[in-house]
Motif scaffolding. Structure first.
Motif, PDB file in Angstrom:
ATOM      1  N   UNK A  42     -21.816  -8.768  44.826  1.00 39.67           N
ATOM      2  CA  UNK A  42     -21.864  -8.034  43.437  1.00 39.67           C
ATOM      3  C   UNK A  42     -20.387  -8.004  42.946  1.00 39.67           C
ATOM      4  N   UNK A  43     -19.427  -8.916  43.443  1.00 41.02           N
ATOM      5  CA  UNK A  43     -18.131  -8.834  43.002  1.00 41.02           C
ATOM      6  C   UNK A  43     -17.522  -9.486  41.993  1.00 41.02           C
ATOM      7  N   UNK A  44     -16.569  -9.443  41.358  1.00 36.16           N
ATOM      8  CA  UNK A  44     -15.950 -10.132  40.361  1.00 36.16           C
ATOM      9  C   UNK A  44     -15.747 -11.624  40.790  1.00 36.16           C
ATOM     10  N   UNK A  45     -15.426 -11.835  41.886  1.00 38.02           N
ATOM     11  CA  UNK A  45     -15.360 -13.545  42.314  1.00 38.02           C
ATOM     12  C   UNK A  45     -16.643 -14.283  42.416  1.00 38.02           C
ATOM     13  N   UNK A  46     -17.608 -13.594  42.811  1.00 41.20           N
ATOM     14  CA  UNK A  46     -19.120 -14.469  42.632  1.00 41.20           C
ATOM     15  C   UNK A  46     -19.140 -14.481  41.298  1.00 41.20           C
TER      16      UNK A  46
END
Length: 211
Positions: A42-46
């Motif tokens: 659920x992070x910014x990278x994904x």
């Protein structure tokens, strides 16, 4: 027929598994900046990956970019790339502290895609997908002189390949030149969802200068 950047520019996308020196020209990219562990679902990278591909394919499928490239009728969307750094690490990546990663996720744009085409694609994707694409930017980057190498294996095993790259650059009269403007650079040629971690292919590139 499709124009494939990996095949047409092998010196940038398909280097040997031994280090080499390369001069990388100025290129235009779709880019999304963020922070955090790239493995966080659920992070910014994904999130950045989804945003980039939405705009990349909006541009690819647009009549505005339906030009021939060297006799080809379309192009393959170039591979996902990333600039990575951590505060206070002097350019070295601590793979045990992924939560402190800073990144710029990237997809290269064909040279004929203009800033106006990009703006149109953002508006078009926002309208059709009902999604906020304000994080996506048009980035021009002149990478310059670098040492690079094809890394085969897990991302966590990259330090061994990086050590070989740094040894090679020093033996050839160069030194590392990572700064707030020049980054640890990775190009992802494999899909980690489909390829075993031992067979992942990643181009690793570090900026250098004459010692």
């Amino acid at each position: 027929m499709s124009f494939d950047y990996k095949k047409e520019y092998k010196e940038f996308y398909m280097p040997a598994s031994t280090p080499n020196i390369v001069e990388v020209p100025k290129m235009n990219y779709l880019a999304v900046r963020g922070k955090g562990n790239p493995n966080d679902e659920n992070g910014e990278y994904k999130e950045s990956i989804g945003l980039l591909y939405s705009i990349a394919f909006t541009i690819k499928m647009s009549y505005k970019t339906s030009y021939k490239i060297k006799g080809y009728f379309e192009y393959v969307v170039p591979p996902l790339e990333g600039f990575w750094w951590q505060e206070g690490k002097n350019g070295y990546i601590d793979y045990n502290s992924k939560e402190t990663f800073n990144f710029i996720s990237l997809i290269r744009l064909p040279d004929f895609v203009t800033k106006e085409d990009f703006t149109w694609a953002i508006e078009e994707a926002t309208k059709k997908k009902k999604t906020d694409f304000s994080k996506v930017e048009f980035l021009t980057y002149d990478e310059g002189l670098c040492v690079q190498c094809m890394h085969i294996g897990s991302y966590d095993d990259e330090p061994h390949t990086i050590e070989l790259m740094h040894k090679y650059m020093e033996e050839n009269g160069y030194k590392l030149d990572i700064s707030e403007y020049r980054y640890h650079h990775e190009i992802y040629l494999s899909d980690p969802r489909k390829v075993d971690s031992t067979r992942l292919k990643t181009v690793i590139r570090h900026p250098i200068t004459k010692a």
